[in-house]
Design a protein around this motif. Structure first.
Motif, short mmCIF file in Angstrom:
data_model
loop_
_atom_site.label_atom_id
_atom_site.label_comp_id
_atom_site.label_asym_id
_atom_site.label_seq_id
_atom_site.Cartn_x
_atom_site.Cartn_y
_atom_site.Cartn_z
N GLY A 1 0.92 -1.46 0.05
CA GLY A 1 0.13 0.09 -0.21
C GLY A 1 0.86 1.21 0.05
O GLY A 1 2.23 1.21 0.00
N PRO A 2 0.21 2.38 0.24
CA PRO A 2 0.89 3.56 0.08
C PRO A 2 2.18 3.71 1.22
O PRO A 2 3.21 4.48 0.55
CB PRO A 2 0.01 4.79 0.45
CG PRO A 2 -1.64 4.27 -0.12
CD PRO A 2 -1.23 2.64 0.36
N ASN A 3 2.24 3.20 2.34
CA ASN A 3 3.18 3.39 3.26
C ASN A 3 3.71 1.63 3.55
O ASN A 3 4.56 1.84 4.39
CB ASN A 3 2.60 3.79 4.62
CG ASN A 3 1.77 5.31 4.39
OD1 ASN A 3 0.44 5.21 4.39
ND2 ASN A 3 2.72 6.34 4.26
N VAL B 1 6.09 6.30 0.97
CA VAL B 1 7.38 5.69 1.84
C VAL B 1 8.64 6.61 1.67
O VAL B 1 8.87 7.08 0.56
CB VAL B 1 7.88 4.27 1.50
CG1 VAL B 1 9.05 3.96 2.33
CG2 VAL B 1 6.62 3.13 1.78
N THR B 2 9.23 7.11 2.75
CA THR B 2 10.28 7.96 2.83
C THR B 2 11.38 7.47 3.50
O THR B 2 12.77 8.05 3.30
CB THR B 2 9.92 9.34 3.56
OG1 THR B 2 9.21 9.21 4.85
CG2 THR B 2 8.73 10.11 2.68
N VAL C 1 5.50 -4.85 5.07
CA VAL C 1 5.47 -4.37 6.33
C VAL C 1 5.20 -2.55 6.40
O VAL C 1 6.04 -2.03 5.27
CB VAL C 1 6.67 -4.56 7.31
CG1 VAL C 1 6.51 -3.91 8.69
CG2 VAL C 1 6.82 -5.94 7.43
N ASP C 2 4.39 -2.29 6.95
CA ASP C 2 4.25 -0.67 7.17
C ASP C 2 5.61 -0.03 7.45
O ASP C 2 6.28 -0.58 8.24
CB ASP C 2 3.35 -0.30 8.39
CG ASP C 2 3.10 1.19 8.28
OD1 ASP C 2 3.98 1.93 8.58
OD2 ASP C 2 1.90 1.86 7.94
N GLU C 3 6.02 1.11 6.77
CA GLU C 3 7.35 1.65 6.96
C GLU C 3 7.80 2.00 8.45
O GLU C 3 8.83 1.87 8.71
CB GLU C 3 7.63 2.78 5.97
CG GLU C 3 6.93 3.94 6.34
CD GLU C 3 7.54 5.31 5.68
OE1 GLU C 3 8.72 5.28 5.35
OE2 GLU C 3 6.63 6.19 5.36
N HIS C 4 6.89 2.16 9.33
CA HIS C 4 7.07 2.70 10.36
C HIS C 4 7.84 1.59 11.34
O HIS C 4 8.64 1.72 12.07
CB HIS C 4 5.67 3.07 11.22
CG HIS C 4 6.03 3.44 12.77
ND1 HIS C 4 6.28 4.68 13.09
CD2 HIS C 4 6.06 2.61 14.00
CE1 HIS C 4 6.63 4.75 14.44
NE2 HIS C 4 6.04 3.52 15.14
N PHE C 5 7.49 0.34 10.85
CA PHE C 5 7.92 -0.71 11.70
C PHE C 5 9.19 -1.57 10.92
O PHE C 5 9.71 -2.74 11.30
CB PHE C 5 6.85 -1.93 11.85
CG PHE C 5 6.06 -1.38 12.88
CD1 PHE C 5 5.94 -1.66 14.24
CD2 PHE C 5 4.91 -0.68 12.24
CE1 PHE C 5 5.10 -1.16 15.28
CE2 PHE C 5 3.99 -0.07 13.40
CZ PHE C 5 4.06 -0.35 14.82
#
Length: 351
Positions: free
Chosen positions: A26-28, A75-76, A136-140
């Protein structure tokens, strides 16, 4: 997308090849091709159904190192080709007081585990690192800056490393402190390395005299045989902090007596049966504390990985093929590994 994996279909069945469905990024999201995955005792407890609430089929593995294959448009944090890691969590509510303090491991609504987890508001299973890829979501997602030749030995840092780093940091272990590490296994060997690099005077405790030289080689300044009362007595009331990594039930009083005024012993191992209840008087008369700790938040895990890269710290490992996971589990039960197994996920292609 269909992804190769190794799964347990029941507590009594050996792990075997299996295909799982991974979501499209997804986007993130970050899509990661998994290169290595560490083997944790939690993996064994889960696939064997030794802990409650196991969802089958179970794909274990939460010490993941890989390379980014694709990223969502928002994602950054990383880019395609980056070396990254994924630890024990893949999501949390991110709105509670704990999450606001970067303590996702204590999420008041429950963090989502990398395997045997659930989606927020549901009961969907999650599949871990015994697989070819993960999203995985980029935060993790954690950035890895170690040398590429060390990637297999970096994998256990995502659990064993952060499980020991978090209490060392929380209790401000550093130069001038005399600290103890109880147990010289997967967790204990990382605790010794990290505490030594933080500048503390490290005393390793073991029941096995044969581990003395190994503990010294890991960075311990002294080694105490904890079954020898005379050796224990020499260290009475002298420790600022003790990190107890032993996951078997044992007498805590012997170690509590080693803490000086305002000293703390933190326990990170979960025994299958409770520890004997500790005596109260030793707490009262020295204002000692007994505490617990579990893994670490994402920011703290990144701090640990960066610290280990700067100090050239990795786990001591034995690399295995995925086809040998059952033999590795059997050896883990016998403590026949120094100190962590890591799966080369390239072997999944021939499984």
């Amino acid at each position: 997308m269909l992804t190769r994996a190794y799964a347990a279909h029941s507590p009594t069945m050996p792990l075997a090849p299996f295909e799982i469905e991974r979501r499209e990024p997804g986007p993130n999201d970050v899509a990661i091709d998994i290169l290595y995955c560490g083997v944790c005792h939690s993996d064994l407890h889960t696939v064997r159904g030794e802990w409650p609430g196991v969802l089958y089929p179970s794909v274990a593995g939460h010490e993941i190192v890989g390379r980014v294959r694709a990223v969502g448009p928002d994602v950054t944090k990383v880019r395609v080709g980056s070396l990254v890691g994924v630890g024990c969590m893949v999501d949390s509510c991110r709105t509670c007081a704990a999450c606001a303090r970067n303590l996702e491991q204590y999420c008041e609504n429950g963090f989502i585990a990398t395997y045997n987890g659930s989606s927020l508001g549901g009961s969907e299973n999650t599949y871990g690192g015994y697989s070819a890829a993960i999203v995985v979501d980029e935060h993790f997602v954690l950035r890895i800056t170690h040398n590429e030749n060390d990637l297999a030995a970096v994998a256990p840092l995502l659990c064993a490393g952060i499980t020991t780093w978090s209490p060392l940091r929380h209790w401000n272990v550093g130069p001038g402190m005399k600290i103890g590490v109880v147990g010289i296994g997967g967790l204990g060997h990382m605790a010794i390395k990290l505490a030594h690099a933080l500048g503390a005077h490290v005393v390793a405790f073991t029941t096995s005299p044969s581990k003395r030289e190994a503990a010294l080689a890991l960075g311990a300044d002294e080694v105490v045989i904890s079954t020898d009362n005379s050796q224990m007595l020499m260290h009475a009331a002298s420790f600022s902090f003790i990190l107890n990594t032993v996951a078997a039930s044992h007498d805590l009083d012997a170690f509590m007596a080693l803490l000086k005024l305002d000293g703390t012993m933190t326990v990170v191992g979960v025994p299958s049966s409770p520890h004997p209840s500790p005596a109260i008087a030793p707490f009262i008369f020295k204002r000692r504390s007994l505490a617990g700790s579990v893994i670490g938040g994402i920011a703290e895990t990144q701090e640990m990985l960066d610290f280990c890269a700067r100090h050239d710290i990795t786990a001591d490992i034995e690399t295995i093929a995925i086809q040998d996971i059952e033999a590795a589990f059997a050896r883990m039960v016998k403590s026949d590994v120094q100190y962590r197994f890591v799966i080369d996920m390239a072997t999944l292609k021939t499984a």
